[in-house]
Motif scaffolding. Sequence first.
Motif, PDB file in Angstrom:
ATOM      1  N   LYS A  12      -1.241  -0.056  -9.326  1.00 52.15           N
ATOM      2  CA  LYS A  12      -1.232   1.280  -9.891  1.00 52.15           C
ATOM      3  C   LYS A  12      -1.855   2.304  -8.956  1.00 52.15           C
ATOM      4  O   LYS A  12      -1.782   3.498  -9.200  1.00 52.15           O
ATOM      5  CB  LYS A  12      -1.976   1.284 -11.225  1.00 52.15           C
ATOM      6  N   THR A  13      -2.523   1.802  -7.943  1.00 53.13           N
ATOM      7  CA  THR A  13      -3.113   2.689  -6.925  1.00 53.13           C
ATOM      8  C   THR A  13      -2.446   2.399  -5.586  1.00 53.13           C
ATOM      9  O   THR A  13      -1.813   1.357  -5.393  1.00 53.13           O
ATOM     10  CB  THR A  13      -4.628   2.466  -6.800  1.00 53.13           C
ATOM     11  N   ILE A  14      -2.589   3.337  -4.672  1.00 50.86           N
ATOM     12  CA  ILE A  14      -1.995   3.177  -3.341  1.00 50.86           C
ATOM     13  C   ILE A  14      -2.738   2.069  -2.595  1.00 50.86           C
ATOM     14  O   ILE A  14      -3.968   2.116  -2.461  1.00 50.86           O
ATOM     15  CB  ILE A  14      -2.042   4.495  -2.563  1.00 50.86           C
TER      16      ILE A  14
ATOM     17  N   ILE B  98       7.335   2.409  -1.416  1.00 52.06           N
ATOM     18  CA  ILE B  98       6.753   1.879  -0.175  1.00 52.06           C
ATOM     19  C   ILE B  98       6.999   2.888   0.940  1.00 52.06           C
ATOM     20  O   ILE B  98       8.129   3.354   1.129  1.00 52.06           O
ATOM     21  CB  ILE B  98       7.383   0.525   0.221  1.00 52.06           C
ATOM     22  N   ALA B  99       5.951   3.223   1.651  1.00 53.65           N
ATOM     23  CA  ALA B  99       6.048   4.094   2.834  1.00 53.65           C
ATOM     24  C   ALA B  99       5.413   3.365   4.013  1.00 53.65           C
ATOM     25  O   ALA B  99       4.472   2.590   3.849  1.00 53.65           O
ATOM     26  CB  ALA B  99       5.361   5.425   2.582  1.00 53.65           C
TER      27      ALA B  99
ATOM     28  N   ALA C 157       2.141   1.378   3.035  1.00 49.27           N
ATOM     29  CA  ALA C 157       1.399   1.834   1.865  1.00 49.27           C
ATOM     30  C   ALA C 157       2.338   1.775   0.669  1.00 49.27           C
ATOM     31  O   ALA C 157       3.478   2.259   0.749  1.00 49.27           O
ATOM     32  CB  ALA C 157       0.877   3.250   2.066  1.00 49.27           C
ATOM     33  N   TYR C 158       1.904   1.175  -0.425  1.00 49.56           N
ATOM     34  CA  TYR C 158       2.801   1.042  -1.574  1.00 49.56           C
ATOM     35  C   TYR C 158       2.046   1.310  -2.862  1.00 49.56           C
ATOM     36  O   TYR C 158       0.825   1.203  -2.929  1.00 49.56           O
ATOM     37  CB  TYR C 158       3.439  -0.344  -1.606  1.00 49.56           C
ATOM     38  N   LYS C 159       2.860   1.630  -3.906  1.00 53.83           N
ATOM     39  CA  LYS C 159       2.299   1.934  -5.221  1.00 53.83           C
ATOM     40  C   LYS C 159       3.388   1.722  -6.267  1.00 53.83           C
ATOM     41  O   LYS C 159       4.569   2.008  -6.027  1.00 53.83           O
ATOM     42  CB  LYS C 159       1.797   3.371  -5.272  1.00 53.83           C
TER      43      LYS C 159
END
Length: 459
Positions: A113-115, A144-145, A130-132
């Motif tokens: 639920k958080t990055i 996803i970035a 980085a995903y959330k």
Amino acid sequence: MKNQLRHLSLTTRLSIAFSMICCTVFFAIGLLSYHNMQHLLAKQRDQNLTARVERIEIFLQDQESFQILVQYPRLYENMLGKEDNLLILRNQQNALIEINPLKVHIPAMAESKTITFLDNQSEFATTRLAYKTVVFNHQHYQLIAGTQLDEAQSTLDQYLWTLILYSVLGIGMASLLGRWMGLYLLKSLNNLIEQTHKIQGTQPHQRIEVNSTTVEVDKLSSAMNAMLEKIQINYDQLAQFSEDIAHELRTPLNNLMGQTQIMLMQSRSQQELEQLLYSHLEEYERLSKMIDNMLFIARSEHSDYIIEKENIDLSNLILELVHYFEFLAEDKQMRFVLALEKGIQIYANADLLKRALSNLIINAIDYGFEDQDIVISTKSTENHVNIEILTKNVFIDKQHLNQLFERFYQIDSSRHSKAKTGGLGLSIVKSIMMLHHGEVTAYNTNEGIIFSLKIQYLT
């Protein structure tokens, strides 16, 4: 290595040491700067990924924008503007947006639920991700970035070479400045060395004069001048001692040679020859005693000369000596007057102390006037006791008082007498007191000359 350093000058050693210190400091600063830059770039990269994820999340909040983004994914790809950037939006069935031009392997990711940040692989990672997990229209989507690590590494490499270049320049400049400062600060020391080399044995009164820029060199030159002063004093004393020895030995030797030459000029009777031998024996005894005294003084001047000490009752020791010398004093109609404190215990060598007091008593008897008193007194203080021997109506000029305890020193008016100690009696007293860490002094009073011994005592 140590042997090689011994052949280097102090300036070179200081330059090498300063260069090593600079290398250590620059290396430490460079290492810290590199790690700090690495941390800042990683932090900035994660912040950019966070901003990208949050920006896409804002798009997802609007139904119309979401539909446009799903229908035209390359629109956001153009917005990213870099071919190595990565953006993936997927649900449990399929990927709605997949911008991955470099075909980076995406590892399995749990819901978050958080990055959350991670690398695309545990070893030899190439991409930072980085995903959330976001919720839109009651459905869970994984956003996803990612960005490539090569860009940050390239910046770090460039920064590293810049650090190396500046560090080398800094070390070089610091080493040159350090050598220059070493030459400047040690200039006065080099002048001191040059002046020291110029001092010759033929110029014993020459001293070192250096215009120094450092306190240490001033102190060193002062210490060396003080040492030269002591050497000069010892040299003068040695020269005077040699002259005194020659003078004292010449007289008995001349007597022996003269008497022998006279006796050999003609035949002599047995009685005359015996008288000559007795006269020679007297001179031999005087020479022997003089040599013994000289040896004692020489030994006592060594710092490692150790004497045995014991507790001594001072009154009993003085009474014993007075009883022994009473017959000599009676021959000159002289009397001993005692003013002794009772119960004084001193820590000393009994034989040496007797010898010192005996020399002073003999001196008082030999140079005192007939029908006069010799006053022996003791005066105790907190830490020591003074033993004073007063010879009444005998006075010594002030110019002689400070020289009385020098070897072979005799006042001119007394040189006609043969000293029983070979001119070394008072020098022996001084040496004995030095062995006891005490003092011997002589001073005039209204009644006469006083010789005073100061020595530690025990009560």
